[in-house]
Design a protein around this motif. Structure first.
Motif, PDB file in Angstrom:
ATOM      1  N   GLY A  40      46.115  30.630  51.902  1.00 23.51           N
ATOM      2  CA  GLY A  40      45.106  31.662  52.123  1.00 23.51           C
ATOM      3  C   GLY A  40      44.923  32.607  50.951  1.00 23.51           C
ATOM      4  N   PHE A  41      45.506  32.274  49.794  1.00 23.88           N
ATOM      5  CA  PHE A  41      45.261  33.066  48.583  1.00 23.88           C
ATOM      6  C   PHE A  41      45.356  32.138  47.385  1.00 23.88           C
ATOM      7  CE2 PHE A  41      49.804  32.987  48.129  1.00 23.88           C
ATOM      8  CZ  PHE A  41      50.060  33.187  46.781  1.00 23.88           C
ATOM      9  N   CYS A  42      44.773  32.584  46.270  1.00 22.02           N
ATOM     10  CA  CYS A  42      44.771  31.775  45.057  1.00 22.02           C
ATOM     11  C   CYS A  42      44.811  32.689  43.836  1.00 22.02           C
ATOM     12  CB  CYS A  42      43.534  30.873  45.024  1.00 22.02           C
ATOM     13  SG  CYS A  42      41.984  31.788  44.824  1.00 22.02           S
ATOM     14  N   ARG A  43      44.593  32.120  42.686  1.00 22.26           N
ATOM     15  CA  ARG A  43      44.585  32.898  41.448  1.00 22.26           C
ATOM     16  C   ARG A  43      43.533  34.004  41.489  1.00 22.26           C
ATOM     17  NH1 ARG A  43      45.355  27.587  40.380  1.00 22.26           N
ATOM     18  NH2 ARG A  43      47.136  27.029  39.064  1.00 22.26           N
ATOM     19  N   ASN A  44      42.372  33.685  42.045  1.00 22.93           N
ATOM     20  CA  ASN A  44      41.319  34.701  42.123  1.00 22.93           C
ATOM     21  C   ASN A  44      41.744  35.859  43.018  1.00 22.93           C
ATOM     22  OD1 ASN A  44      39.711  33.160  40.462  1.00 22.93           O
ATOM     23  ND2 ASN A  44      38.562  32.250  42.138  1.00 22.93           N
ATOM     24  N   CYS A  45      42.428  35.564  44.106  1.00 18.72           N
ATOM     25  CA  CYS A  45      42.918  36.629  44.987  1.00 18.72           C
ATOM     26  C   CYS A  45      43.890  37.525  44.230  1.00 18.72           C
ATOM     27  CB  CYS A  45      43.607  36.037  46.214  1.00 18.72           C
ATOM     28  SG  CYS A  45      42.532  35.040  47.261  1.00 18.72           S
ATOM     29  N   LEU A  46      44.835  36.902  43.519  1.00 25.30           N
ATOM     30  CA  LEU A  46      45.790  37.703  42.743  1.00 25.30           C
ATOM     31  C   LEU A  46      45.066  38.595  41.749  1.00 25.30           C
ATOM     32  CD1 LEU A  46      48.619  35.134  41.954  1.00 25.30           C
ATOM     33  CD2 LEU A  46      48.718  37.053  43.560  1.00 25.30           C
ATOM     34  N   SER A  47      44.069  38.038  41.077  1.00 23.85           N
ATOM     35  CA  SER A  47      43.350  38.851  40.094  1.00 23.85           C
ATOM     36  C   SER A  47      42.535  39.944  40.775  1.00 23.85           C
ATOM     37  CB  SER A  47      42.471  37.977  39.193  1.00 23.85           C
ATOM     38  OG  SER A  47      41.447  37.356  39.926  1.00 23.85           O
ATOM     39  N   ASP A  48      41.999  39.668  41.965  1.00 18.00           N
ATOM     40  CA  ASP A  48      41.294  40.718  42.707  1.00 18.00           C
ATOM     41  C   ASP A  48      42.252  41.844  43.082  1.00 18.00           C
ATOM     42  OD1 ASP A  48      38.952  39.253  42.533  1.00 18.00           O
ATOM     43  OD2 ASP A  48      39.031  38.537  44.617  1.00 18.00           O
ATOM     44  N   TRP A  49      43.472  41.486  43.477  1.00 20.98           N
ATOM     45  CA  TRP A  49      44.459  42.508  43.836  1.00 20.98           C
ATOM     46  C   TRP A  49      44.849  43.335  42.616  1.00 20.98           C
ATOM     47  CZ3 TRP A  49      47.762  38.364  46.744  1.00 20.98           C
ATOM     48  CH2 TRP A  49      47.081  37.972  47.899  1.00 20.98           C
ATOM     49  N   ILE A  50      44.956  42.689  41.456  1.00 20.27           N
ATOM     50  CA  ILE A  50      45.232  43.420  40.214  1.00 20.27           C
ATOM     51  C   ILE A  50      44.068  44.352  39.902  1.00 20.27           C
ATOM     52  CG2 ILE A  50      45.441  43.181  37.711  1.00 20.27           C
ATOM     53  CD1 ILE A  50      47.011  40.589  38.223  1.00 20.27           C
ATOM     54  N   GLU A  51      42.862  43.841  40.033  1.00 18.38           N
ATOM     55  CA  GLU A  51      41.662  44.639  39.770  1.00 18.38           C
ATOM     56  C   GLU A  51      41.657  45.890  40.652  1.00 18.38           C
ATOM     57  OE1 GLU A  51      36.793  44.189  40.183  1.00 18.38           O
ATOM     58  OE2 GLU A  51      38.084  42.524  40.762  1.00 18.38           O
ATOM     59  N   GLU A  52      41.924  45.712  41.931  1.00 18.69           N
ATOM     60  CA  GLU A  52      41.924  46.837  42.870  1.00 18.69           C
ATOM     61  C   GLU A  52      43.047  47.829  42.582  1.00 18.69           C
ATOM     62  OE1 GLU A  52      42.219  44.992  46.695  1.00 18.69           O
ATOM     63  OE2 GLU A  52      40.325  43.917  46.433  1.00 18.69           O
ATOM     64  N   ALA A  53      44.244  47.309  42.327  1.00 16.49           N
ATOM     65  CA  ALA A  53      45.406  48.180  42.123  1.00 16.49           C
ATOM     66  C   ALA A  53      45.369  48.888  40.782  1.00 16.49           C
ATOM     67  CB  ALA A  53      46.696  47.373  42.251  1.00 16.49           C
ATOM     68  N   GLY A  54      44.813  48.234  39.775  1.00 17.41           N
ATOM     69  CA  GLY A  54      44.837  48.789  38.434  1.00 17.41           C
ATOM     70  C   GLY A  54      43.525  49.330  37.944  1.00 17.41           C
ATOM     71  N   ASP A  55      42.504  49.251  38.790  1.00  9.26           N
ATOM     72  CA  ASP A  55      41.171  49.721  38.404  1.00  9.26           C
ATOM     73  C   ASP A  55      40.736  49.061  37.096  1.00  9.26           C
ATOM     74  OD1 ASP A  55      38.839  51.159  38.878  1.00  9.26           O
ATOM     75  OD2 ASP A  55      39.510  52.869  37.694  1.00  9.26           O
ATOM     76  N   LEU A  56      40.933  47.723  37.025  1.00 10.82           N
ATOM     77  CA  LEU A  56      40.561  46.951  35.844  1.00 10.82           C
ATOM     78  C   LEU A  56      39.232  46.246  36.075  1.00 10.82           C
ATOM     79  CD1 LEU A  56      43.927  45.101  35.101  1.00 10.82           C
ATOM     80  CD2 LEU A  56      42.969  47.020  33.849  1.00 10.82           C
ATOM     81  N   PRO A  57      38.516  45.948  35.019  1.00 11.23           N
ATOM     82  CA  PRO A  57      37.326  45.106  35.165  1.00 11.23           C
ATOM     83  C   PRO A  57      37.736  43.720  35.670  1.00 11.23           C
ATOM     84  CG  PRO A  57      37.389  46.133  32.993  1.00 11.23           C
ATOM     85  CD  PRO A  57      38.717  46.388  33.642  1.00 11.23           C
ATOM     86  N   LYS A  58      36.871  43.092  36.457  1.00 12.75           N
ATOM     87  CA  LYS A  58      37.177  41.795  37.055  1.00 12.75           C
ATOM     88  C   LYS A  58      37.571  40.763  35.998  1.00 12.75           C
ATOM     89  CE  LYS A  58      34.982  40.263  40.616  1.00 12.75           C
ATOM     90  NZ  LYS A  58      35.474  39.716  41.849  1.00 12.75           N
TER      91      LYS A  58
END
Length: 106
Positions: A40-58
């Protein structure tokens, strides 16, 4: 009762996360559609979580996980998803709803 996950020191959690990302970078044969179908998660999910937690560009968050621009990774390693893979992914993602709701509540 304290959840052991919440008690995990940030440095330990960060080291484990980095190891997970390095493992996924190495296992380019593990397609995102298969990861989604099983977990139920993949690389894109991990990167979305990083984006949300770190306020980074997608794009920056995706490159952090993929180790290269996502488009380059897709061109090199991504294969066409089969109807069976897509069906497993859809079933798996549907089971994520309760977890996503709980995460949103904090």
């Amino acid at each position: 009762m304290t959840d052991k996950l919440d008690a995990l020191p940030d440095a330990v959690a960060a080291a484990a996360f980095r190891r997970l990302v390095r493992h996924l970078r190495h296992r380019t044969d593990a397609q995102n559609v298969d990861l989604m179908g099983l977990s139920g998660f993949c690389r894109n999910c991990l990167s979305d979580w990083i984006e949300e937690a770190g306020d980074l560009p997608k794009a920056e968050a995706r490159e952090t996980v993929y180790g290269m621009p996502q488009a380059e990774w897709k061109a090199r390693y991504q294969t066409e998803a089969t109807p069976e893979q897509l069906a497993r992914m859809a079933d798996s993602v549907a089971r994520n709803a309760p977890a996503a709701e709980a995460a949103a509540r904090g």
